[in-house]
Write an enzyme that holds these catalytic residues in place. Sequence first.
Site, mmCIF file in Angstrom:
data_model
loop_
_atom_site.group_PDB
_atom_site.id
_atom_site.type_symbol
_atom_site.label_atom_id
_atom_site.label_comp_id
_atom_site.label_asym_id
_atom_site.label_seq_id
_atom_site.Cartn_x
_atom_site.Cartn_y
_atom_site.Cartn_z
ATOM 1 N N LYS A 178 0.866 -1.181 0.000
ATOM 2 C CA LYS A 178 0.000 0.000 0.000
ATOM 3 C C LYS A 178 0.903 1.231 0.000
ATOM 4 O O LYS A 178 1.224 1.794 1.055
ATOM 5 C CB LYS A 178 -0.917 -0.035 1.229
ATOM 6 C CG LYS A 178 -2.111 0.883 1.143
ATOM 7 C CD LYS A 178 -3.076 0.568 2.282
ATOM 8 C CE LYS A 178 -4.149 1.619 2.401
ATOM 9 N NZ LYS A 178 -5.065 1.695 1.274
HETATM 10 N N1 PPE Z 1 -7.827 -1.767 -2.656
HETATM 11 C C1 PPE Z 1 -7.302 -0.524 -2.639
HETATM 12 C C2 PPE Z 1 -6.632 -0.018 -3.859
HETATM 13 C C3 PPE Z 1 -7.397 0.238 -1.470
HETATM 14 O O1 PPE Z 1 -6.870 1.458 -1.459
HETATM 15 C C4 PPE Z 1 -8.061 -0.279 -0.336
HETATM 16 C C5 PPE Z 1 -8.182 0.524 0.912
HETATM 17 C C6 PPE Z 1 -8.598 -1.584 -0.406
HETATM 18 C C7 PPE Z 1 -8.463 -2.288 -1.581
HETATM 19 C C8 PPE Z 1 -9.260 -2.225 0.777
HETATM 20 O O2 PPE Z 1 -8.316 -2.545 1.770
HETATM 21 P P1 PPE Z 1 -8.716 -2.644 3.311
HETATM 22 O O3 PPE Z 1 -8.956 -1.251 3.784
HETATM 23 O O4 PPE Z 1 -7.545 -3.303 3.952
HETATM 24 O O5 PPE Z 1 -9.931 -3.464 3.387
HETATM 25 N N2 PPE Z 1 -8.224 1.913 0.739
HETATM 26 C C9 PPE Z 1 -7.967 2.782 1.859
HETATM 27 C C10 PPE Z 1 -7.735 4.210 1.434
HETATM 28 C C11 PPE Z 1 -8.844 4.926 0.776
HETATM 29 C C12 PPE Z 1 -8.490 6.379 0.511
HETATM 30 O O6 PPE Z 1 -9.176 6.982 -0.313
HETATM 31 O O7 PPE Z 1 -7.558 6.895 1.124
HETATM 32 C C13 PPE Z 1 -9.033 2.641 2.933
HETATM 33 O O8 PPE Z 1 -10.123 2.140 2.676
HETATM 34 O O9 PPE Z 1 -8.748 3.020 4.060
#
Ligand code: PPE
Length: 305
Positions: free
Chosen positions: A158
């Site tokens: 990330k």
């Molecule tokens: N894919 C991506 C590309 C992504 O950024 C997130 C989280 C997820 C999947 C889901 O991951 P998880 O939160 O572990 O379930 N995106 C984060 C950031 C969003 C933002 O705009 O900043 C979030 O949901 O916190």
Amino acid sequence: MPIEEARYIWMDGKLVPWREARIHILSHVIHYGSGVFEGMRCYKTDRGPAIFRLEDHIERLFYSAKVYMMEIPFSKEGLVEACKEVVRANGLEDCYIRPLVYRGYGEMGVNPLKCPVRVAIAAWPWGAYLGEALEKGARVVISTWRRICGDVLPPTAKACGHYTNSQLAKMEAVLGGYDEALMLDINGYVSEGSGENFFMVKDGIIITPPPEASILLGITRDTVIRLARDLGYTVVERFISRAEVYGADECFFTGTAAEITPIVEVDGRRIGDGKPGPITRELQAKYFDVVRGRDERYMHWLAFV
Ligand code: PPE
């Protein structure tokens, strides 16, 4: 959505007043995207505020940092404690928490290795990520931008710079009048949204793209897979084609920020009957019970601040 300010931001071990949380313009991260981050939510529960799956998020933060060869100058336990401290110091209950590990001021040029690794943790109240789509369902469009693939940028990390790909997809979707983009991987299979993982339901089976489809291994994705299996559903991780989505009975996004957001339209095709589906609703209700500490079986996922 403008940021709702809180009082303090944790920076390299100290709480700094919100408006004084600054870095130098020549910090490496600003020029080259050299940072990794996390997003967590803290929820109000009967036993006080609790951060959902805090340790798993910190674990992924250290993994992302490892990929980019960033030595975090704090221990995992230290950052777990710091996240709780930020919530407490700001007097927050329901909030979003954003730890950021970044390359600071030191040298210019692509090579990041001589730049110091710095850490900041902010927390603030953040409502529904996709607004009223949380209730009504999102209108989604397949992006013309493909999701980054693993031999270009590693999607399982990330990293700040990876989000330029997400931004291209998001801008295109929003300017086109949609709530969110759904990106395909380099082979044309469904990957994920700009900030969410994707699920569909067909004939009672829950299907989600596998790690090989260039996805971030979402912690909410993992939570939903486990909750769905505990509820007796079959969950399959496999490649999904674009046209298959059009025939889904239900679709939804998962993410820390997006929580469980139903999808009611993809590329102008109505999904199911155009309303959030029953399995989506059931999982959404279960998810909110779990994060709010209303289900004893999953209390181990809550870190009370
Ligand atoms: N894919 C991506 C590309 C992504 O950024 C997130 C989280 C997820 C999947 C889901 O991951 P998880 O939160 O572990 O379930 N995106 C984060 C950031 C969003 C933002 O705009 O900043 C979030 O949901 O916190």
